[in-house]
Design a protein around this motif. Sequence first.
Motif, short mmCIF file in Angstrom:
data_model
loop_
_atom_site.label_atom_id
_atom_site.label_comp_id
_atom_site.label_asym_id
_atom_site.label_seq_id
_atom_site.Cartn_x
_atom_site.Cartn_y
_atom_site.Cartn_z
N SER A 114 0.83 -1.20 0.00
CA SER A 114 0.00 0.00 0.00
C SER A 114 0.86 1.25 0.00
CB SER A 114 -0.91 0.03 1.22
OG SER A 114 -1.64 -1.16 1.30
N LYS A 115 1.87 1.24 0.84
CA LYS A 115 2.79 2.39 0.92
C LYS A 115 3.40 2.68 -0.44
CE LYS A 115 4.77 2.60 5.51
NZ LYS A 115 5.81 1.94 6.26
N THR A 116 3.70 1.63 -1.16
CA THR A 116 4.35 1.78 -2.46
C THR A 116 3.35 2.22 -3.53
OG1 THR A 116 5.72 -0.08 -1.82
CG2 THR A 116 5.86 0.60 -4.11
N LEU A 117 2.16 1.61 -3.52
CA LEU A 117 1.24 1.83 -4.65
C LEU A 117 0.22 2.96 -4.44
CD1 LEU A 117 0.52 -1.69 -6.16
CD2 LEU A 117 2.07 0.10 -6.94
N ASN A 118 -0.12 3.27 -3.19
CA ASN A 118 -1.13 4.32 -2.99
C ASN A 118 -0.76 5.64 -3.65
OD1 ASN A 118 -2.82 2.59 -1.70
ND2 ASN A 118 -2.39 3.31 0.37
N PRO A 119 0.49 6.07 -3.53
CA PRO A 119 0.82 7.36 -4.16
C PRO A 119 0.73 7.35 -5.68
CG PRO A 119 2.54 6.67 -2.60
CD PRO A 119 1.64 5.51 -2.80
N THR A 120 0.73 6.18 -6.30
CA THR A 120 0.73 6.14 -7.76
C THR A 120 -0.63 6.42 -8.37
OG1 THR A 120 0.17 3.80 -7.95
CG2 THR A 120 2.51 4.33 -7.73
N GLY A 121 -1.70 6.19 -7.61
CA GLY A 121 -3.02 6.42 -8.16
C GLY A 121 -3.58 5.25 -8.95
N TYR A 122 -2.79 4.20 -9.12
CA TYR A 122 -3.33 3.00 -9.79
C TYR A 122 -4.41 2.38 -8.93
CZ TYR A 122 0.13 2.35 -13.49
OH TYR A 122 0.89 2.46 -14.62
N ASP A 123 -5.40 1.77 -9.59
CA ASP A 123 -6.38 0.97 -8.89
C ASP A 123 -5.73 -0.41 -8.75
OD1 ASP A 123 -8.64 -0.10 -7.89
OD2 ASP A 123 -9.75 -0.16 -9.78
N TYR A 124 -5.61 -0.93 -7.57
CA TYR A 124 -4.97 -2.24 -7.45
C TYR A 124 -5.72 -3.13 -6.47
CZ TYR A 124 -2.91 -0.58 -3.08
OH TYR A 124 -2.74 -0.09 -1.82
N GLU A 125 -5.58 -4.43 -6.67
CA GLU A 125 -6.19 -5.39 -5.75
C GLU A 125 -5.16 -6.44 -5.37
OE1 GLU A 125 -9.34 -7.06 -8.12
OE2 GLU A 125 -7.95 -8.22 -9.36
N LEU A 126 -5.27 -6.94 -4.16
CA LEU A 126 -4.35 -7.98 -3.69
C LEU A 126 -5.14 -9.27 -3.56
CD1 LEU A 126 -2.55 -6.01 -0.83
CD2 LEU A 126 -1.91 -6.21 -3.22
N ILE A 127 -4.73 -10.28 -4.30
CA ILE A 127 -5.42 -11.57 -4.23
C ILE A 127 -4.49 -12.58 -3.55
CG2 ILE A 127 -6.54 -13.42 -5.53
CD1 ILE A 127 -7.07 -11.38 -7.77
N PHE A 128 -4.79 -12.91 -2.31
CA PHE A 128 -3.99 -13.88 -1.58
C PHE A 128 -4.54 -15.28 -1.86
CE2 PHE A 128 -3.04 -10.07 0.79
CZ PHE A 128 -1.69 -10.24 1.11
N VAL A 129 -3.65 -16.19 -2.20
CA VAL A 129 -4.09 -17.57 -2.40
C VAL A 129 -3.54 -18.39 -1.24
CG1 VAL A 129 -4.17 -19.52 -3.98
CG2 VAL A 129 -3.92 -17.20 -4.89
N ASP A 130 -4.41 -18.82 -0.36
CA ASP A 130 -3.96 -19.64 0.77
C ASP A 130 -3.81 -21.08 0.30
OD1 ASP A 130 -3.39 -20.41 3.47
OD2 ASP A 130 -5.34 -21.38 3.42
N ASP A 131 -2.56 -21.52 0.25
CA ASP A 131 -2.24 -22.83 -0.33
C ASP A 131 -2.25 -23.91 0.76
OD1 ASP A 131 -1.45 -24.78 -2.09
OD2 ASP A 131 0.65 -24.16 -2.14
N GLY A 132 -3.40 -24.07 1.42
CA GLY A 132 -3.51 -25.10 2.45
C GLY A 132 -2.62 -24.86 3.65
N SER A 133 -2.50 -23.63 4.08
CA SER A 133 -1.64 -23.32 5.23
C SER A 133 -2.10 -24.06 6.47
CB SER A 133 -1.66 -21.82 5.53
OG SER A 133 -1.11 -21.10 4.48
N LYS A 134 -1.12 -24.41 7.32
CA LYS A 134 -1.45 -25.11 8.56
C LYS A 134 -1.51 -24.14 9.73
CE LYS A 134 0.32 -29.49 6.95
NZ LYS A 134 0.54 -29.03 5.56
N ASP A 135 -1.10 -22.91 9.53
CA ASP A 135 -1.16 -21.94 10.62
C ASP A 135 -2.35 -21.01 10.40
OD1 ASP A 135 -0.42 -20.35 8.55
OD2 ASP A 135 1.43 -19.61 9.45
N ASN A 136 -2.26 -19.82 10.93
CA ASN A 136 -3.41 -18.91 10.92
C ASN A 136 -3.47 -18.00 9.68
OD1 ASN A 136 -5.64 -18.47 12.46
ND2 ASN A 136 -4.76 -16.67 13.51
#
Length: 322
Positions: free
Chosen positions: A30-52
């Motif tokens: 966010s710190k990096t991209l917010n100033p640029t004005g681009y519309d961006y989305e973060l898609i996290f893919v949880d690959d069967g994590s065993k933790d939280n």
Amino acid sequence: MTYDIKKKISIIIPSYNEEKNIAFLIEQISKTLNPTGYDYELIFVDDGSKDNTLNEIKFNAELYSNVFYIELSKNFGKDHALKAGIGMAKGDAVITMDADMQHPPQLILKMLKFWENGYDIIYTYRQNANPHAKSYQKATSKLFYKGINMLSDIKLEDGTADFRLMDEKVVKQLKLIDEYEIFFRGIVKWAGYKQMGIPYIPSKRHTGEASYSFFKLVKLAVGSIMAFSARPLYIVTGIGLVFSMMAILYIPYVLVSYFEGYTVSGWASMIATIAFFGGLQLLVLGIIGVYVGKIFMQSKHRPNYIIRSTNLISVNNDLIRV
Ligand code: UDP
Ligand code: MG
């Protein structure tokens, strides 16, 4: 630098046991991209994590409207997690990066600049051997890039990373690829288009441990090389041919020995020959076996991944939350 604010960037982050890295990564991107004005989305893919990790991602998805999650039904491996994310991404450009902060978010700005200048794929490779990697990881990594460059038709820079930007038209093509064992670093290089490689210095993992064991790395390396080339088959055929010729040349010696009555001597050389050819045959059979195995797995047409849950759904080509 001028940015087109209408353009959307999808960032895909495969995550396996990264609970302590999610919030930090979101903050840094966010710190990096917010100033640029681009519309961006973060898609996290949880690959069967065993933790939280999954809860951590879901928590942030509640907090931020541009954070999404895809939960896989088990651990499918990073490349398959990437495919799941790419399959859902709708951005004008798609960036893939690791969750552990080893891929510096700052580099995204550089990628965007090249993209705006007309490049379709901007990939990255480690400038030096990863200073934070264990020595067996460095050794396997070196061997892997040497192997894949020697044995396949693609050329990968040493230390090519899964940190890259791809234009939407590239992503569209990648979505069509139906390979049982997909290896993105190779596929992306193979795809062609206007590519640009930029070097980077990997940072230290923010928290946690790299999850690839020695055997997992070797399996991945052999599998990836064989996924990209049938050259090992030609090489072993060549070796087989050379040895058959040598065996033919050996016949006169066998005949002379027989008529001269030396047949019992030569036991040592016979055992040595049998052992050598036995070993060679097993090796060749093994290589052919790996390819047959790949055909077997591919012929089943199983999906690369199964999604258990997600807050992404695509309506009229737009991603909306469910
Ligand atoms: N990862 C994954 N599935 C796996 C193993 C790793 O999604 O089975 C993710 C991991 O969470 C990280 C990235 O892939 O975001 C790179 O993994 P890691 O840091 O363990 O490996 P490295 O390449 O740094 O050695
Ligand atoms: Mg890492």
